[in-house]
Design a protein around this motif. Structure first.
Motif, PDB file in Angstrom:
ATOM      1  N   CYS A  20      11.757  -1.574   0.810  1.00 12.92           N
ATOM      2  CA  CYS A  20      10.847  -1.840  -0.304  1.00 12.92           C
ATOM      3  C   CYS A  20       9.699  -0.816  -0.323  1.00 12.92           C
ATOM      4  CB  CYS A  20      10.302  -3.264  -0.174  1.00 12.92           C
ATOM      5  SG  CYS A  20       9.026  -3.675  -1.366  1.00 12.92           S
ATOM      6  N   CYS A  55       6.700  -1.457  -0.200  1.00 13.24           N
ATOM      7  CA  CYS A  55       5.532  -2.312  -0.504  1.00 13.24           C
ATOM      8  C   CYS A  55       4.362  -1.544  -1.134  1.00 13.24           C
ATOM      9  CB  CYS A  55       5.063  -3.040   0.756  1.00 13.24           C
ATOM     10  SG  CYS A  55       6.386  -3.886   1.627  1.00 13.24           S
ATOM     11  N   CYS A  65       5.139  -7.159  -4.106  1.00 18.83           N
ATOM     12  CA  CYS A  65       6.144  -6.086  -4.176  1.00 18.83           C
ATOM     13  C   CYS A  65       7.545  -6.692  -4.280  1.00 18.83           C
ATOM     14  CB  CYS A  65       6.020  -5.180  -2.961  1.00 18.83           C
ATOM     15  SG  CYS A  65       6.146  -6.090  -1.420  1.00 18.83           S
ATOM     16  N   HIS A  76      10.225  -6.892  -2.371  1.00 20.98           N
ATOM     17  CA  HIS A  76      10.823  -7.755  -1.342  1.00 20.98           C
ATOM     18  C   HIS A  76      10.099  -9.105  -1.264  1.00 20.98           C
ATOM     19  CE1 HIS A  76       7.745  -7.096   1.853  1.00 20.98           C
ATOM     20  NE2 HIS A  76       8.352  -8.081   2.485  1.00 20.98           N
TER      21      HIS A  76
HETATM   22 ZN   LIG Z   1       7.583  -5.009  -0.100  1.00 23.12          ZN
END
Ligand SMILES: [Zn+2]
Length: 234
Positions: free
Chosen positions: A156, A158, A168, A170
């Motif tokens: 990800c 983030c 984000c 995930h």
């Molecule tokens: Zn993330």
């Protein structure tokens, strides 16, 4: 220019090094170019404009001075020349500020009262009317990205959590998997500010009661879902 752009948008140290090396290989024969980039820009200012560094701080998407430059350019357009007296200058600046103020208020009203079709999904239930349209757009994009990212935070990256204070890809997938709406607490307070009242003009208890009641009333009348109405008045 494309090479330099790709350097600026490198989102990790490793990628930055790779892209700088590519740039040096391609333009190493241009006298003074790489020295100029290194000494004038990268050595002192890399943290200000290269994604690998700007992605580590909360900037809410304001990474350029474009907004200020745009306002300056509009002001110059309205003034027409540099010979204006103080009264003319005052009137032009005042008029532009009033337009800007109204535009911002209109954008708050939109975020406050209008539920766009793309955000009627249950995932947005706790966010509708509480966060700005821009935040909803960014979350929507992250939800789309989540289809490739899954629950893997490494994959990800983030970035939107770090730079914008928004959930984000995930993180969002955890809520999707649990079939629960995205919690308002996951959203940085920056995106929940849908009012023009300056914080320091609100009374010492922290609330402007009249505006709060007005806000609740407007939200209640704009809402058609019974559960949401109950939640508003609780
Ligand atoms: Zn993330």
């Amino acid at each position: 220019m494309d090479r330099w752009t790709s350097v600026m948008y490198a989102n990790s140290d490793a990628l930055f090094e790779v892209r700088m090396n590519d740039l040096r290989c391609e333009f190493g024969n241009v006298k003074g170019l790489t020295e100029y980039l290194d000494n004038t820009w990268l050595k002192n200012y890399n943290e200000k404009f290269v994604s690998a560094w700007t992605n580590r701080i909360m900037h809410f998407g304001e990474t350029t001075t474009q907004r200020v430059e745009s306002a300056h350019s509009i002001l110059k357009l309205h003034l027409r020349n540099s010979q204006a007296n103080f009264e003319t200058l005052w009137n032009v600046v005042d008029g532009l500020l009033r337009i800007q103020h109204n535009n911002i208020k209109a954008s708050f009203e939109l975020s406050f009262n209008v539920v766009q079709h793309e955000y009627i999904d249950e995932s947005y239930r706790r966010l509708r009317g509480y966060v700005s349209q821009r935040a909803l757009r960014l979350i929507r994009d992250e939800l789309t990205r989540g289809e490739d990212v899954g629950h893997d935070s490494t994959r990800c990256g983030c970035e939107i959590r770090t730079t914008h204070g928004l959930p984000c890809a995930h993180e969002l997938n955890h809520h999707i998997f649990a079939r629960s709406p995205i919690p308002l607490e996951d959203i940085h307070v920056y995106w929940q500010k849908l009012s023009m009242i300056p914080e320091n003009l609100v009374d010492p208890s922290g609330y402007n009661v009249h505006d709060e009641i007005q806000r609740v009333l407007e939200k209640f009348h704009a809402c058609t879902d019974e559960d949401d109405r109950l939640r508003i008045i609780q």
